[in-house]
Design an enzyme around this catalytic site. Sequence first.
Site, PDB file in Angstrom:
ATOM      1  N   GLY A  40       2.464   2.366  10.746  1.00  9.82           N
ATOM      2  CA  GLY A  40       3.388   3.488  10.603  1.00  9.82           C
ATOM      3  C   GLY A  40       4.104   3.865  11.888  1.00  9.82           C
ATOM      4  O   GLY A  40       4.746   4.904  11.967  1.00  9.82           O
TER       5      GLY A  40
ATOM      6  N   GLU B  57      -5.449  -4.867  10.341  1.00 12.58           N
ATOM      7  CA  GLU B  57      -4.408  -3.877  10.586  1.00 12.58           C
ATOM      8  C   GLU B  57      -4.684  -3.154  11.907  1.00 12.58           C
ATOM      9  O   GLU B  57      -5.490  -2.222  11.946  1.00 12.58           O
ATOM     10  CB  GLU B  57      -4.381  -2.838   9.462  1.00 12.58           C
ATOM     11  CG  GLU B  57      -4.076  -3.406   8.099  1.00 12.58           C
ATOM     12  CD  GLU B  57      -3.427  -2.375   7.174  1.00 12.58           C
ATOM     13  OE1 GLU B  57      -2.345  -2.663   6.661  1.00 12.58           O
ATOM     14  OE2 GLU B  57      -3.984  -1.278   6.997  1.00 12.58           O
TER      15      GLU B  57
ATOM     16  N   SER C  56       3.427  -2.023  10.214  1.00  6.88           N
ATOM     17  CA  SER C  56       4.881  -2.071  10.412  1.00  6.88           C
ATOM     18  C   SER C  56       5.487  -3.423  10.052  1.00  6.88           C
ATOM     19  O   SER C  56       6.474  -3.845  10.653  1.00  6.88           O
ATOM     20  CB  SER C  56       5.243  -1.682  11.859  1.00  6.88           C
ATOM     21  OG  SER C  56       4.847  -0.341  12.120  1.00  6.88           O
TER      22      SER C  56
ATOM     23  N   GLY D 182       2.879  -1.009   4.182  1.00  3.37           N
ATOM     24  CA  GLY D 182       2.950   0.410   3.866  1.00  3.37           C
ATOM     25  C   GLY D 182       4.376   0.823   3.561  1.00  3.37           C
ATOM     26  O   GLY D 182       4.901   0.609   2.462  1.00  3.37           O
ATOM     27  N   GLY D 183       5.022   1.415   4.550  1.00  2.47           N
ATOM     28  CA  GLY D 183       6.357   1.995   4.383  1.00  2.47           C
ATOM     29  C   GLY D 183       7.357   1.115   3.648  1.00  2.47           C
ATOM     30  O   GLY D 183       8.045   1.575   2.722  1.00  2.47           O
TER      31      GLY D 183
ATOM     32  N   GLU E 198      -6.777   4.752   7.851  1.00  2.00           N
ATOM     33  CA  GLU E 198      -6.527   6.181   7.598  1.00  2.00           C
ATOM     34  C   GLU E 198      -7.751   6.833   6.972  1.00  2.00           C
ATOM     35  O   GLU E 198      -8.048   7.999   7.232  1.00  2.00           O
ATOM     36  CB  GLU E 198      -5.279   6.338   6.713  1.00  2.00           C
ATOM     37  CG  GLU E 198      -4.006   6.078   7.510  1.00  2.00           C
ATOM     38  CD  GLU E 198      -2.869   5.468   6.704  1.00  2.00           C
ATOM     39  OE1 GLU E 198      -2.891   5.530   5.467  1.00  2.00           O
ATOM     40  OE2 GLU E 198      -1.946   4.919   7.339  1.00  2.00           O
TER      41      GLU E 198
ATOM     42  N   HIS F 161      -9.486   1.450   4.698  1.00  2.00           N
ATOM     43  CA  HIS F 161      -8.225   1.556   5.453  1.00  2.00           C
ATOM     44  C   HIS F 161      -8.442   2.457   6.673  1.00  2.00           C
ATOM     45  O   HIS F 161      -9.226   3.407   6.622  1.00  2.00           O
ATOM     46  CB  HIS F 161      -7.134   2.137   4.555  1.00  2.00           C
ATOM     47  CG  HIS F 161      -5.769   2.032   5.160  1.00  2.00           C
ATOM     48  ND1 HIS F 161      -5.318   2.936   6.095  1.00  2.00           N
ATOM     49  CD2 HIS F 161      -4.780   1.119   5.000  1.00  2.00           C
ATOM     50  CE1 HIS F 161      -4.099   2.572   6.468  1.00  2.00           C
ATOM     51  NE2 HIS F 161      -3.754   1.482   5.819  1.00  2.00           N
TER      52      HIS F 161
ATOM     53  N   ASN G 235       0.875  -1.177   0.000  1.00  2.00           N
ATOM     54  CA  ASN G 235       0.000   0.000   0.000  1.00  2.00           C
ATOM     55  C   ASN G 235       0.909   1.223   0.000  1.00  2.00           C
ATOM     56  O   ASN G 235       1.478   1.570   1.028  1.00  2.00           O
ATOM     57  CB  ASN G 235      -0.903  -0.012   1.240  1.00  2.00           C
ATOM     58  CG  ASN G 235      -1.721   1.271   1.368  1.00  2.00           C
ATOM     59  OD1 ASN G 235      -1.753   2.091   0.450  1.00  2.00           O
ATOM     60  ND2 ASN G 235      -2.385   1.426   2.509  1.00  2.00           N
ATOM     61  N   TRP G 236       1.035   1.809  -1.165  1.00  2.00           N
ATOM     62  CA  TRP G 236       1.962   2.949  -1.284  1.00  2.00           C
ATOM     63  C   TRP G 236       1.436   4.202  -0.592  1.00  2.00           C
ATOM     64  O   TRP G 236       2.177   5.167  -0.418  1.00  2.00           O
ATOM     65  CB  TRP G 236       2.202   3.268  -2.760  1.00  2.00           C
ATOM     66  CG  TRP G 236       3.022   2.267  -3.514  1.00  2.00           C
ATOM     67  CD1 TRP G 236       3.414   1.015  -3.091  1.00  2.00           C
ATOM     68  CD2 TRP G 236       3.557   2.430  -4.835  1.00  2.00           C
ATOM     69  NE1 TRP G 236       4.153   0.406  -4.072  1.00  2.00           N
ATOM     70  CE2 TRP G 236       4.268   1.251  -5.157  1.00  2.00           C
ATOM     71  CE3 TRP G 236       3.507   3.458  -5.793  1.00  2.00           C
ATOM     72  CZ2 TRP G 236       4.915   1.078  -6.380  1.00  2.00           C
ATOM     73  CZ3 TRP G 236       4.150   3.280  -7.014  1.00  2.00           C
ATOM     74  CH2 TRP G 236       4.846   2.106  -7.297  1.00  2.00           C
ATOM     75  N   LYS G 237       0.138   4.200  -0.241  1.00  2.00           N
ATOM     76  CA  LYS G 237      -0.493   5.400   0.353  1.00  2.00           C
ATOM     77  C   LYS G 237      -0.258   6.602  -0.564  1.00  2.00           C
ATOM     78  O   LYS G 237      -0.237   6.438  -1.787  1.00  2.00           O
ATOM     79  CB  LYS G 237       0.025   5.602   1.786  1.00  2.00           C
ATOM     80  CG  LYS G 237      -0.139   4.322   2.632  1.00  2.00           C
ATOM     81  CD  LYS G 237       0.045   4.514   4.096  1.00  2.00           C
ATOM     82  CE  LYS G 237      -0.167   3.173   4.804  1.00  2.00           C
ATOM     83  NZ  LYS G 237      -0.043   3.259   6.255  1.00  2.00           N
TER      84      LYS G 237
HETATM   85  P1  13P Z   1       3.039   0.469   7.580  1.00  2.00           P
HETATM   86  O1  13P Z   1       3.558  -0.807   6.991  1.00  2.00           O
HETATM   87  O2  13P Z   1       3.754   1.695   7.072  1.00  2.00           O
HETATM   88  O3  13P Z   1       2.939   0.412   9.075  1.00  2.00           O
HETATM   89  O4  13P Z   1       1.541   0.621   7.033  1.00  2.00           O
HETATM   90  C1  13P Z   1       0.687  -0.450   7.152  1.00  2.00           C
HETATM   91  C2  13P Z   1      -0.541  -0.124   6.404  1.00  2.00           C
HETATM   92  O5  13P Z   1      -1.304   0.731   6.802  1.00  2.00           O
HETATM   93  C3  13P Z   1      -0.787  -0.836   5.161  1.00  2.00           C
HETATM   94  O6  13P Z   1      -2.065  -0.575   4.668  1.00  2.00           O
END
Ligand code: 13P
Length: 250
Positions: A172, A166, A212, A233-234, A96, A94, A9-11
């Site tokens: 994050g 999640e 994470s 994500g990251g 967020e 998600h 997930n590149w966000k």
């Molecule tokens: P991180 O891997 O950056 O913690 O993000 C997880 C996430 O929200 C994937 O959708």
Amino acid sequence: MKNKIIAGNWKMNKTRPEAEALIKELLPLVADSVNTVIICVPYTDLHTAVQLTKGTNVHVGAQNCHWKESGAFTGEIAPSMLKEMGVEYVIIGHSERRTYFGETDATVLARTQAALQAGLKPIVCIGETLAERQSGRMQQVLTRQVVEGFKDITAQQLANIIVAYEPVWAIGTGVTATDEQANEAIAFVRGVFAQKYGKVAADALYIQYGGSMNDQNAAGLLAMSDVDGGLIGGASLVAAKFAAIVHAHG
Ligand code: 13P
């Protein structure tokens, strides 16, 4: 054991040239994976991603879609628009989006239905906050998210859905759920699905862990019996790290 589904997930990251560079670096690194590989990129990178991944083992997803097919919804994207582009998956709900954009279980359900209708495979996100976990409400929250967020979803539809557990406190933050915490929560969620859809359907359902996850902790998490993959994500923004997660199991 099932193969795993590893999704990035590149966000809100990567311009088109940056996306092109990352995808070109990633493709050879994951070409021989036994696991399913998905990259969920910003809308503006979708065309680039679809073109570059044609004929490869990497699948493309979006990060949201609207619940209507068309109309006066300024700033929104319809599922059919994604489908027409060659997009296969779409992240829905998600945390967020739930936190910053007012997403609710009801809108998650509406978006999921619309995505399925258009022939997309939704990756539906659920998870508890730290306060909810610490006050002993984790199971209650996860149950509500599944019961409300999948209210009208049939068993047939469920077969085309991926769920991502999640925990909000792990996203994050660098604080990952332990292997056992992730497995326990996902096993619980699977039990909630089993109550409605039966054990066979619940066992077949892919439930990913997200929060994470990185190249260091992925092998442990993915080795757990109920963890069917990861939503990353990251670490998905760095080709070598994401590739290492893709290869961490199997
Ligand atoms: P991180 O891997 O950056 O913690 O993000 C997880 C996430 O929200 C994937 O959708």
